[in-house]
Design a protein around this motif. Sequence first.
Motif, mmCIF file in Angstrom:
data_model
loop_
_atom_site.group_PDB
_atom_site.id
_atom_site.type_symbol
_atom_site.label_atom_id
_atom_site.label_comp_id
_atom_site.label_asym_id
_atom_site.label_seq_id
_atom_site.Cartn_x
_atom_site.Cartn_y
_atom_site.Cartn_z
ATOM 1 N N ALA A 522 0.825 -1.204 0.000
ATOM 2 C CA ALA A 522 0.000 0.000 0.000
ATOM 3 C C ALA A 522 0.859 1.254 0.000
ATOM 4 O O ALA A 522 0.579 2.226 -0.717
ATOM 5 C CB ALA A 522 -0.929 -0.032 1.216
ATOM 6 N N THR A 523 1.904 1.239 0.783
ATOM 7 C CA THR A 523 2.806 2.399 0.846
ATOM 8 C C THR A 523 3.469 2.643 -0.503
ATOM 9 O O THR A 523 3.534 3.779 -1.003
ATOM 10 C CB THR A 523 3.874 2.174 1.922
ATOM 11 O OG1 THR A 523 3.242 1.933 3.184
ATOM 12 C CG2 THR A 523 4.791 3.378 2.028
ATOM 13 N N ALA A 524 3.945 1.536 -1.138
ATOM 14 C CA ALA A 524 4.581 1.672 -2.451
ATOM 15 C C ALA A 524 3.578 2.126 -3.501
ATOM 16 O O ALA A 524 3.921 2.883 -4.422
ATOM 17 C CB ALA A 524 5.221 0.354 -2.856
ATOM 18 N N GLY A 525 2.334 1.697 -3.389
ATOM 19 C CA GLY A 525 1.315 2.107 -4.347
ATOM 20 C C GLY A 525 1.025 3.589 -4.265
ATOM 21 O O GLY A 525 0.908 4.275 -5.294
ATOM 22 N N ALA A 526 0.872 4.118 -3.028
ATOM 23 C CA ALA A 526 0.637 5.559 -2.869
ATOM 24 C C ALA A 526 1.828 6.359 -3.371
ATOM 25 O O ALA A 526 1.666 7.396 -4.042
ATOM 26 C CB ALA A 526 0.356 5.868 -1.394
ATOM 27 N N ALA A 527 3.031 5.877 -3.079
ATOM 28 C CA ALA A 527 4.229 6.588 -3.528
ATOM 29 C C ALA A 527 4.329 6.586 -5.045
ATOM 30 O O ALA A 527 4.700 7.595 -5.665
ATOM 31 C CB ALA A 527 5.467 5.934 -2.908
ATOM 32 N N LEU A 528 3.989 5.461 -5.667
ATOM 33 C CA LEU A 528 4.048 5.380 -7.134
ATOM 34 C C LEU A 528 3.043 6.323 -7.763
ATOM 35 O O LEU A 528 3.334 6.970 -8.778
ATOM 36 C CB LEU A 528 3.776 3.929 -7.575
ATOM 37 C CG LEU A 528 3.772 3.680 -9.085
ATOM 38 C CD1 LEU A 528 5.114 4.047 -9.706
ATOM 39 C CD2 LEU A 528 3.430 2.222 -9.382
ATOM 40 N N MET A 529 1.859 6.436 -7.163
ATOM 41 C CA MET A 529 0.856 7.353 -7.697
ATOM 42 C C MET A 529 1.349 8.790 -7.664
ATOM 43 O O MET A 529 1.221 9.544 -8.636
ATOM 44 C CB MET A 529 -0.432 7.200 -6.894
ATOM 45 C CG MET A 529 -1.619 8.001 -7.443
ATOM 46 S SD MET A 529 -1.746 9.645 -6.712
ATOM 47 C CE MET A 529 -2.065 9.230 -4.999
ATOM 48 N N ARG A 530 1.960 9.195 -6.517
ATOM 49 C CA ARG A 530 2.465 10.572 -6.397
ATOM 50 C C ARG A 530 3.612 10.813 -7.379
ATOM 51 O O ARG A 530 3.705 11.878 -8.015
ATOM 52 C CB ARG A 530 2.938 10.819 -4.973
ATOM 53 C CG ARG A 530 1.828 10.713 -3.925
ATOM 54 C CD ARG A 530 2.330 11.153 -2.557
ATOM 55 N NE ARG A 530 1.335 10.829 -1.526
ATOM 56 C CZ ARG A 530 1.441 9.800 -0.696
ATOM 57 N NH1 ARG A 530 2.505 9.003 -0.783
ATOM 58 N NH2 ARG A 530 0.516 9.561 0.207
ATOM 59 N N LYS A 531 4.479 9.837 -7.521
ATOM 60 C CA LYS A 531 5.617 9.983 -8.426
ATOM 61 C C LYS A 531 5.159 10.177 -9.865
ATOM 62 O O LYS A 531 5.685 11.042 -10.588
ATOM 63 C CB LYS A 531 6.500 8.741 -8.297
ATOM 64 C CG LYS A 531 7.696 8.718 -9.234
ATOM 65 C CD LYS A 531 8.479 7.414 -9.061
ATOM 66 C CE LYS A 531 9.651 7.341 -10.023
ATOM 67 N NZ LYS A 531 10.411 6.066 -9.880
ATOM 68 N N MET A 532 4.172 9.382 -10.286
ATOM 69 C CA MET A 532 3.695 9.488 -11.666
ATOM 70 C C MET A 532 2.942 10.798 -11.894
ATOM 71 O O MET A 532 3.001 11.388 -12.983
ATOM 72 C CB MET A 532 2.810 8.292 -11.994
ATOM 73 C CG MET A 532 3.522 6.941 -11.941
ATOM 74 S SD MET A 532 4.968 6.839 -13.023
ATOM 75 C CE MET A 532 4.186 6.929 -14.623
ATOM 76 N N ARG A 533 2.233 11.306 -10.858
ATOM 77 C CA ARG A 533 1.515 12.574 -11.021
ATOM 78 C C ARG A 533 2.489 13.731 -11.210
ATOM 79 O O ARG A 533 2.213 14.682 -11.959
ATOM 80 C CB ARG A 533 0.626 12.834 -9.804
ATOM 81 C CG ARG A 533 -0.566 11.875 -9.710
ATOM 82 C CD ARG A 533 -1.559 12.354 -8.689
ATOM 83 N NE ARG A 533 -2.244 13.555 -9.140
ATOM 84 C CZ ARG A 533 -3.088 14.296 -8.392
ATOM 85 N NH1 ARG A 533 -3.312 13.915 -7.134
ATOM 86 N NH2 ARG A 533 -3.675 15.360 -8.865
ATOM 87 N N LYS A 534 3.638 13.644 -10.532
ATOM 88 C CA LYS A 534 4.635 14.684 -10.720
ATOM 89 C C LYS A 534 5.162 14.691 -12.143
ATOM 90 O O LYS A 534 5.590 15.731 -12.651
ATOM 91 C CB LYS A 534 5.783 14.471 -9.735
ATOM 92 C CG LYS A 534 5.406 14.771 -8.284
ATOM 93 C CD LYS A 534 6.583 14.534 -7.352
ATOM 94 C CE LYS A 534 6.206 14.814 -5.902
ATOM 95 N NZ LYS A 534 7.341 14.575 -4.971
#
Length: 889
Positions: A522-534
């Motif tokens: 879950a932590t990696a999923g949220a981080a991946l979402m933020r990274k891709m939005r940037k």
Amino acid sequence: MVDYYPAPRSRGPDNQGRDPKREKRSGKPIKNLFLLGVGVGFIYWAMASLFCQLTTQDGTYLDHFFHPGIDEILSRVLALCFFVFWGALAIGTMCRRQRACKALSDSEEKYRIIIENIEDGYYEIDRDGRFMIFNNSFRRITGYDALALQRLDYRLLLTPAETKTVIQAFDTVRQTGRPIKDLGFVIVRKDGTPCLVKTSVSLITDRRGKMTGYRGLLKDVSRRRQADALKQEKVAAEAASRSKSEFLANMSHEIRTPLNAIIGMAELLLDSSMTRDQREDLKVVQSAAYALLSVINDVLDFSKIEAGKLELERSAFNLRDFLGEALKILAIKAHEKKIELAYRVAPDVPDRLIGDPHRFRQILLNLIGNAVKFTDSGEIVVFARIKSRQANQLLLHVAVRDTGVGIPAGKQALIFEAFRQADGSTNRKYGGTGLGLAVSAQLVNLMGGRIGVRSELGKGSVFHFTVAFDVDPDATDGTVLPRELHLEGLNILVVDDNETNANILCEMLSSWKMVPKSALSATAGAALMRKMRKRGVDFKLALIDSQLPDPGTLTLVQQLLQETGAAMRIITMLTTTTTKEMDRFYLAGVSAMLTKPVRPSDLLDAIVQALSEKHILTDQRRNHKKAGQDVTIPQLDILVAEDTPFNQKYIRRLLDSWHCRATIVGNGRQALDILSRQTFDLVLMDVQMPDIDGLTATMRIREMEKQTGRHVPIIAMTAHAMRGDRERCLESGMNDYVPKPISAATLLETIRRVLPSTASSSAVEATKHTSTPADDDRTLAELLGAFNNDPSFFKDIAEMFISDYPPMLETIQQAIDAKDGELLGRTAHAIKGMARNFQIDSAADMALRLEQIAGKGEFGQATDLARQLADALTAFEGRLKRMMGRIND
């Protein structure tokens, strides 16, 4: 090689039956006779000239030889004529003798060839018992060569026990002169082995009728005796096989009958209110009953395979959905042990295959069930790929990989033997008969493949096998995406803590031209979402496992929705499908849900649902109902013929839960009595009952119906599970067949199949009463897509449908009244195609059933089916008119 051996004492003929002197004499050329005549004439002329010279004293010898007088010439010519006459007679006699010798030689040659080529041994013995003539077959039977037989007395071939009997038989032939046929005895061959023979014996006599010896034919009947023995053994084996089959059938019946009550009552009790402990205890009972049923099925399958009576079916099936359905059967048990269960099909494997899906499923369930049993943590993954392919035939390679206890190298071949396991202690720890893998191995062989295992103790196992299938030539490979959806390039976030499952999901999505990105927590999923939005990449959809470790799935869902402003659509993948679990995710904002293991078709449906502009409201989601739980059928009057009390109770409870009226009788005779006084919508008939069994009762019911004109559907209920049981039920007049233990879902499906009104009525009522404007909009969008999104074209066809189907229904009723199968089939076929065009599946199914009835010429249920078809089409007409009005608006 010399095949015909007379004894050397015979005079005249050589050892091949020919007389060389006679052939030499008969072979002299006729021209030698002519030369002899010329020589005799010359000698006579010379002697006559000498005689004249001595008697007349005139002239010299030469004068008399070359210049004889007239008298001398006449006397000499007369003498020469005499010589010519007798010479001609001599030549004629010699020619006839030559022809006779030639005929005799040809006859002897023919006789010799016949004797040489017959399969039986031919022999001639003299009065002293020594062999004079014999053929090659006689040598082969006795084992002696020619020289040994020429010196052998026939009595030396006999066993001591039979010498006296055979000698007496020969003496009888000599005294009576009558031949003997089929004299049987045992001879001892040269190598000392006994040989059972039969012989004929007849006398050989000379010209005066005096006996000179014996002749006969000798047959080796050892192989015939062996064949007779084998035939008797075969008859005995077939009788034993029949006894075994009868025993297995009876055993199946006796065990399945109480199991029917155990499983059925457990299912009914689980639907009632009870404490948590009671429910857990009852699940243990139910699990144990299903385990016992599995053992029975394995034993029956093993016996049928050994007897060569297991036949493979051929039907088309969807491989990817099929694997998903098979894995879901064991998914709950796997998820209870925290084991991840997934499957992967290589992209190049065709989706539609032709073979026996039932036996294929049995192999898979055996292997996956074993993997679940022997795996305590980790994952079980099923892989499918093409081993080889030629045109429309392929060899599919399937592997089941687990992270279980593993199998020692020395025990890996042992586990495929019947009733064997890798370790005897596993039987006590894990249970099982050891038959599952043996049955699977034999099924794989029957399906044209091979099975094997690779394993390392403590590191898991890979069971792999190949199966031959045909590729459905009419099917298109891959999943067909809806034309109105544009999924290519769609960014999707995949979050699953199992890397294998995440990779399989990404492969599915990539095959549809989507762009998935995966994370393992879950932590990696949220981080991946933020990274891709940037980076300017927004995920339109998230596919999330429902059981992620801390901070958990619900926390991740809330984070994603907060940060995207609820613009992201979220699909969760569940391991359990309880109402409480699903409501929890729906309330959190999840758009759709899937059950693991994920099938491609289910995943695509969930994506379409999640991305649809018309979302289901939260309160509507809360009132969801699992597929397959609809048990709504009309209140039927059902006669149940069942002799076992606990089965009677189970059937009554089950039918009561469906709001049907059940009348219970204990045997076939009671069923006949009550049917003669009362009508029923359906009969559930046990096959094995006292007094009158179910098959006999059914045949008598069908005879009664010929007089009354009525027809009641009959469904067989039997614990027999051997080959041919279903066929015997159908041949007796039954409409369908339900094996015991009776599954509520199977019985319900069979009732709906036998009584189409039970299936169609709910669909018709739903069409009449539950259609909402949103439903009409959704149906209209689907229909417009089918009509190339051309509203004008759709309206023209819809108006044609509304005007055409009523007269077609009238034609159907006229065809039924006239029992015109051709007209009924033709019209029903036309309505079926029309209904398919407008996606009225229930009406299309009813029209198909009418078409099948027309082909069989059985019009008993046609009237009711035609009425139901009319109701379905009339109900859809109202919806169609409303949809046409929306187009006008």
